[in-house]
Every structure is written in structure tokens, then in C-alpha cells.
Design an enzyme around this catalytic site. Structure first.
Site, mmCIF file in Angstrom:
data_model
loop_
_atom_site.group_PDB
_atom_site.id
_atom_site.type_symbol
_atom_site.label_atom_id
_atom_site.label_comp_id
_atom_site.label_asym_id
_atom_site.label_seq_id
_atom_site.Cartn_x
_atom_site.Cartn_y
_atom_site.Cartn_z
ATOM 1 N N GLU A 35 0.828 -1.213 0.000
ATOM 2 C CA GLU A 35 0.000 0.000 0.000
ATOM 3 C C GLU A 35 0.864 1.267 0.000
ATOM 4 O O GLU A 35 0.544 2.234 -0.662
ATOM 5 C CB GLU A 35 -0.980 0.006 1.185
ATOM 6 C CG GLU A 35 -2.129 -1.001 1.043
ATOM 7 C CD GLU A 35 -3.034 -0.711 -0.160
ATOM 8 O OE1 GLU A 35 -3.071 0.431 -0.642
ATOM 9 O OE2 GLU A 35 -3.687 -1.647 -0.652
ATOM 10 N N TYR A 118 -7.183 6.510 3.690
ATOM 11 C CA TYR A 118 -7.325 5.432 2.704
ATOM 12 C C TYR A 118 -6.461 4.225 3.088
ATOM 13 O O TYR A 118 -6.941 3.086 3.116
ATOM 14 C CB TYR A 118 -6.943 5.896 1.269
ATOM 15 C CG TYR A 118 -6.605 4.690 0.434
ATOM 16 C CD1 TYR A 118 -7.618 3.828 0.007
ATOM 17 C CD2 TYR A 118 -5.265 4.320 0.192
ATOM 18 C CE1 TYR A 118 -7.314 2.646 -0.665
ATOM 19 C CE2 TYR A 118 -4.951 3.145 -0.475
ATOM 20 C CZ TYR A 118 -5.980 2.316 -0.902
ATOM 21 O OH TYR A 118 -5.675 1.140 -1.536
ATOM 22 N N ASP A 136 -10.528 5.104 -2.627
ATOM 23 C CA ASP A 136 -9.335 5.606 -3.319
ATOM 24 C C ASP A 136 -9.766 6.266 -4.641
ATOM 25 O O ASP A 136 -10.965 6.360 -4.924
ATOM 26 C CB ASP A 136 -8.305 4.477 -3.548
ATOM 27 C CG ASP A 136 -8.681 3.616 -4.742
ATOM 28 O OD1 ASP A 136 -9.892 3.507 -5.055
ATOM 29 O OD2 ASP A 136 -7.781 3.047 -5.385
ATOM 30 N N CYS A 191 -13.142 0.774 -15.695
ATOM 31 C CA CYS A 191 -13.689 2.135 -15.584
ATOM 32 C C CYS A 191 -12.526 3.114 -15.374
ATOM 33 O O CYS A 191 -12.435 3.798 -14.364
ATOM 34 C CB CYS A 191 -14.689 2.194 -14.428
ATOM 35 S SG CYS A 191 -15.733 3.658 -14.463
ATOM 36 N N CYS A 198 -16.458 0.746 -21.399
ATOM 37 C CA CYS A 198 -17.847 0.511 -20.976
ATOM 38 C C CYS A 198 -18.442 -0.739 -21.638
ATOM 39 O O CYS A 198 -19.259 -1.430 -21.039
ATOM 40 C CB CYS A 198 -18.700 1.727 -21.284
ATOM 41 S SG CYS A 198 -18.128 3.197 -20.410
ATOM 42 N N CYS A 201 -17.925 -3.607 -19.508
ATOM 43 C CA CYS A 201 -18.223 -3.417 -18.085
ATOM 44 C C CYS A 201 -19.402 -4.288 -17.633
ATOM 45 O O CYS A 201 -20.454 -4.299 -18.277
ATOM 46 C CB CYS A 201 -18.543 -1.954 -17.829
ATOM 47 S SG CYS A 201 -18.907 -1.626 -16.100
ATOM 48 N N CYS A 207 -25.447 1.551 -15.174
ATOM 49 C CA CYS A 207 -24.579 2.717 -14.962
ATOM 50 C C CYS A 207 -25.328 4.039 -15.225
ATOM 51 O O CYS A 207 -25.860 4.270 -16.311
ATOM 52 C CB CYS A 207 -23.371 2.621 -15.892
ATOM 53 S SG CYS A 207 -22.276 4.030 -15.734
HETATM 54 S S1 SF4 Z 1 -20.380 1.445 -17.832
HETATM 55 FE FE1 SF4 Z 1 -20.186 2.973 -16.187
HETATM 56 S S2 SF4 Z 1 -19.207 1.906 -14.493
HETATM 57 FE FE2 SF4 Z 1 -18.885 0.692 -16.351
HETATM 58 S S3 SF4 Z 1 -16.924 1.366 -17.223
HETATM 59 FE FE3 SF4 Z 1 -18.485 2.599 -18.183
HETATM 60 S S4 SF4 Z 1 -18.658 4.410 -16.904
HETATM 61 FE FE4 SF4 Z 1 -17.577 2.878 -15.698
#
Ligand code: SF4
Length: 224
Positions: A35, A118, A136, A191, A198, A201, A207
Site C-alpha cells: 500500500e 485510505y 481511493d 472504468c 464501458c 463493463c 450505470c
Molecule cells: S459502464 Fe459505467 S461503471 Fe462501467 S466502465 Fe463505463 S462508466 Fe464505468
């Protein structure tokens, strides 16, 4: 929320990087050194230096027994060498005040040199399984997009972000600990700050930033 928790935690279990300081059975000291090193240095540069430190100083008392100059030399090119100085001072304090055992609570960790909120939360959670709210840069960014519909979090952390981070955590203790590291990893791998992936994701459908048509950042980040 539960669906988001399960989706991100499962994504982590299937996609996380195999980092040595995250393996089962790592000591508090191993997590603590990682860390400190990761505070301002990317993982790829930290890996070889962390391995070397752990080979040389596997316990806080091993580092405490060496002069500070050795710690500074071994810090090498990680940058911001004041971290090595503080880590050495923390090792001395752990050796004298805690019998060589890294303390496990956030409050005790916060009192050590070089440890801010943190890092205290991260060590308590990742090393000892304590229930903490880890916030963080990566987590702030995911929360801002996923829950806040913003392209970026505020330039500096706000109290409301910590409140939201506590609010969105799973109730279950184990799931909450996994959530801390899972959201952090999602921010590091998917992200990301400049070009979030995205389409890859796991919570694309949920989102808020996507739902709002990916609005532009409300300020220009430093360095751009
Ligand atoms: S969909 Fe939303 S949470 Fe996923 S990577 Fe894109 S901005 Fe980030």
C-alpha cells in the site's frame, strides 16, 4: 443494489489480476508495504521492488533493524522517497509498540507514520478482514459514474463521497470486504480515467453515466 454488488464481486473473482499482496495468507506487513508503494507508483513498477523488499525484510522488525539509508536505497526508482522514510519509521514503531505485529484496526493504523485514511482502511480490510469503507481514486471514479452519472469525481474528495461509499456497501461483512477490492479493480482495469471500457463493463446496464448519455466532465482535469 444487491444485483450490482453480486455482479461486480463476481466480475472481480473472475477477472482480478493475480497480485502477490492479494493472495490468501499474506501478512499485514506484506499488504502494508504494497500500500505504501502503490500510493504514487503503478503496479508494474511496484512488483519487482515489493518482491525484493519482502525477500530482504519479511517482517517489520527486519526493516527496523536496518539504517534508514538502506530503505532509501532499496526504494530505488519508485519515486517520492519520503514514503520509504515513513515506512521505515512505521516499522520501528510497530517493532517497539506492537511487538512486531502490524496493528489491525483503522485507528491504530492511522496513528502510524505515513498512513492516511485510505491506507488505514485498505490495510485493515485487505490484510485483516476488518469492516472498513475503502475510498481511493479508482473507487471515487467508479462511484461518480455508476451512481452519480458524472464523468469524473470532484477534483478533491468530499465528505458526501465517503457517505455514499458507506451507503452503497453490501450489508454482509464478507461481501462488503470483497466489494472494496472489486470496485477498486473495476476502476483500475475497466472504468479507467481517460477511456473507460464501458462495452466490457459488467454493470453497463445499471450505470447512471451511460443512462444519462455520457455527459462530459464538469471540469478539465489537471495535466490535460
Ligand atoms: S459502464 Fe459505467 S461503471 Fe462501467 S466502465 Fe463505463 S462508466 Fe464505468
Amino acid at each position: 443494489m444487491q444485483q450490482i454488488h453480486n455482479t461486480i464481486n463476481t466480475w472481480y473473482l473472475e477477472n482480478a489480476r493475480d497480485l502477490p499482496w492479494r493472495r490468501p495468507g499474506v501478512s499485514g506487513w506484506e499488504v502494508m508495504v504494497s500500500e505504501f508503494m502503490l500510493q504514487q507508483t503503478p503496479v508494474v513498477r511496484v512488483l519487482p521492488v515489493w518482491e525484493e523488499w519482502m525477500r530482504r525484510w519479511p517482517r517489520p522488525q527486519d526493516l527496523a533493524a536496518e539504517p534508514l539509508s538502506e530503505a532509501l536505497k532499496a526504494w530505488g526508482r519508485l519515486g517520492y522517497p519520503r514514503r520509504a522514510q515513513r515506512l521505515h519509521a512505521a516499522a520501528v514503531e510497530i517493532t517497539t509498540e506492537y511487538n512486531g505485529e502490524v496493528p489491525r484496526t483503522e485507528a491504530e493504523l492511522l496513528a502510524l507514520p505515513g498512513i492516511g485514511s485510505y491506507t488505514a482502511a485498505a490495510i485493515a480490510c485487505f490484510a485483516f478482514g476488518e469492516r472498513t469503507v475503502v475510498v481511493d481514486t479508482n473507487i471515487r471514479r467508479v462511484h461518480a459514474r455508476l451512481f452519480g452519472g458524472m464523468a469524473l469525481p470532484e477534483p478533491s474528495p468530499r465528505a458526501s463521497e465517503f457517505a455514499r461509499a458507506a451507503e452503497v456497501q453490501p450489508e454482509d461483512h464478507q461481501a462488503a470486504n470483497l466489494w472494496n477490492i472489486s470496485v477498486m479493480e473495476l476502476g483500475a482495469l475497466v472504468c479507467t480515467a481517460r477511456s473507460p471500457k464501458c462495452e466490457q463493463c459488467p454493470v453497463f446496464q445499471q450505470c447512471a453515466w451511460i443512462a444519462q448519455g455520457q455527459p462530459a466532465p464538469h471540469y478539465i482535469p489537471k495535466g490535460q
